[in-house]
Design an enzyme around this catalytic site. Structure first.
Site, mmCIF file in Angstrom:
data_model
loop_
_atom_site.group_PDB
_atom_site.id
_atom_site.type_symbol
_atom_site.label_atom_id
_atom_site.label_comp_id
_atom_site.label_asym_id
_atom_site.label_seq_id
_atom_site.Cartn_x
_atom_site.Cartn_y
_atom_site.Cartn_z
ATOM 1 N N ASN A 102 -10.527 0.124 0.394
ATOM 2 C CA ASN A 102 -8.995 -0.003 0.310
ATOM 3 C C ASN A 102 -8.612 -0.725 -0.847
ATOM 4 O O ASN A 102 -8.380 -2.059 -1.137
ATOM 5 C CB ASN A 102 -8.462 -0.595 1.429
ATOM 6 C CG ASN A 102 -6.892 -1.090 1.643
ATOM 7 O OD1 ASN A 102 -6.316 -0.775 0.865
ATOM 8 N ND2 ASN A 102 -6.523 -1.429 2.841
ATOM 9 N N HIS A 120 -2.855 7.004 2.014
ATOM 10 C CA HIS A 120 -3.536 5.622 1.601
ATOM 11 C C HIS A 120 -4.930 5.455 2.496
ATOM 12 O O HIS A 120 -4.746 5.797 3.654
ATOM 13 C CB HIS A 120 -2.334 4.308 1.792
ATOM 14 C CG HIS A 120 -3.166 2.948 1.933
ATOM 15 N ND1 HIS A 120 -3.660 2.448 0.750
ATOM 16 C CD2 HIS A 120 -3.326 2.074 2.940
ATOM 17 C CE1 HIS A 120 -4.123 1.285 1.193
ATOM 18 N NE2 HIS A 120 -3.940 1.087 2.419
ATOM 19 N N CYS A 158 0.907 -1.320 -0.054
ATOM 20 C CA CYS A 158 -0.038 0.054 -0.025
ATOM 21 C C CYS A 158 0.767 1.556 0.148
ATOM 22 O O CYS A 158 0.448 2.339 -0.226
ATOM 23 C CB CYS A 158 -1.136 0.007 1.327
ATOM 24 S SG CYS A 158 -2.222 -1.292 1.119
#
Length: 332
Positions: free
Chosen positions: A286, A256, A111
């Site tokens: 996500n 993120h 990520c």
């Protein structure tokens, strides 16, 4: 030397998965998911592979930048969910858009990948023989989610973001870190198959941990939460220090999207109002390395990031990896 972000783009699948849909096969509820994560819905592929989503985001970024694919010198794709072990997702995108003059490769930093990618692009540009870089983050996390784990499968989604990056002037700083001591808290083990020379049940050292799950994601949510709430402000502060300005002077932080509570906690530690934190998790979920570039594209198109604004991009994820870049935004 800093960077110019000449154009951005993003692609999100049309398929919207609401919290209510998880109630049909998990012991969960919309109220529980929203309270725990801040997420109300997420996007999931209807069959689009990572490279195709990356291509569509890349085309939008090129259009925004006003350049032809042939002008690209380098394509970096950040992904942990490539469609092939080889060729790379970046090469698939290169071929699809017709960027014949560019070389291309993938970078995997989970990520934090797109932030690593921004910094890699700057370093290539600093050599002087690379003038234009296309950075793409493309992910299909829904394909590696563990749909028996109600704490993690609700998070993961799909999508792609892209940015065309050129050489620029002005302040720039980055802070990139890795901490493998926490690798066992978040991982997805690669599938091994039997061959004439190896049996998958043969004993071997699996590394730092032995995964019971293969091909699906394991996450210790509590430990990852602790890591992220500390890592995000640390990285932003470090990047701003190297850029030569205080975190409090930032106009926008594009993080993120892992959990709304993580973003709120980090904002307090950075002494920034939530209005200066890009939040998309409630609608997009996500999508790993794609999330920062999707958020950047949205902020620019909605006018939340303007010429001369001080911006920080920050990511954190498996590895454990984390990092931030801080700079003044310019598109030309």
């Amino acid at each position: 030397m800093s960077i110019i972000i000449a154009g951005t783009g993003s692609y999100l699948p049309e398929r919207v998965v609401t919290n209510a849909e998880f109630e049909t096969f998990l012991d969960t509820s919309d109220e529980w998911i929203v309270a725990r994560t801040g997420m109300k819905e997420r996007r999931v592929t209807s069959g689009e592979p990572s490279w195709k989503m990356g291509e569509l985001a890349a085309r939008k970024a090129l259009d925004a930048a006003g350049i032809a694919p042939e002008e690209l010198d380098l394509i970096i794709c950040t992904t942990v969910t490539p469609d092939y072990l080889f060729p790379s997702c970046a090469c698939m995108i290169q071929g699809a858009i017709g960027a014949r003059g560019a070389f291309a490769f993938d970078a995997a930093a989970a990520c934090a990948g797109s932030v690593y990618g921004i910094d890699m692009a700057r370093r290539y540009l600093a050599t002087g023989d690379i003038n234009t870089v296309l950075l793409v983050g493309a992910e299909t996390l829904s394909q590696v989610a563990n749909y028996e784990d109600r704490g993690s499968c609700i998070l993961f989604s799909d999508g792609a973001g892209a940015a065309v990056i050129k050489r620029g002037d002005g302040p720039y700083g980055s802070c990139l870190r890795s901490d493998a001591s926490g690798a066992h808290q978040l991982y997805c083990k690669h599938i091994r198959k039997d061959t004439p020379f190896y049996k998958s049940d043969a004993p071997f050292d699996g590394g730092l941990f032995e995964a019971e799950l293969v091909g699906t994601t394991y996450m210790n949510g509590q430990e990852v939460y602790k890591f992220a709430t500390a890592a995000m402000p640390e990285a932003v502060i470090g990047a701003c220090e190297r850029a030569g300005f205080a975190p409090e002077t930032l106009d926008m932080v594009v993080p993120h999207q892992a959990n709304l509570r993580i973003l709120e906690t980090a904002a307090k530690r950075l002494k920034l109002p939530m209005e200066k934190i890009s939040v998309t998790i409630h609608k997009y979920g996500n999508n790993s390395s794609a999330s920062v570039l999707i958020g950047l594209d949205e902020c620019i198109r909605e006018g939340k990031i303007k010429e001369g604004h001080r911006v920080s991009l920050v990511g954190f994820g498996a590895g454990l990896t984390y990092g931030a870049a801080a700079f003044e935004y310019h598109s030309k």
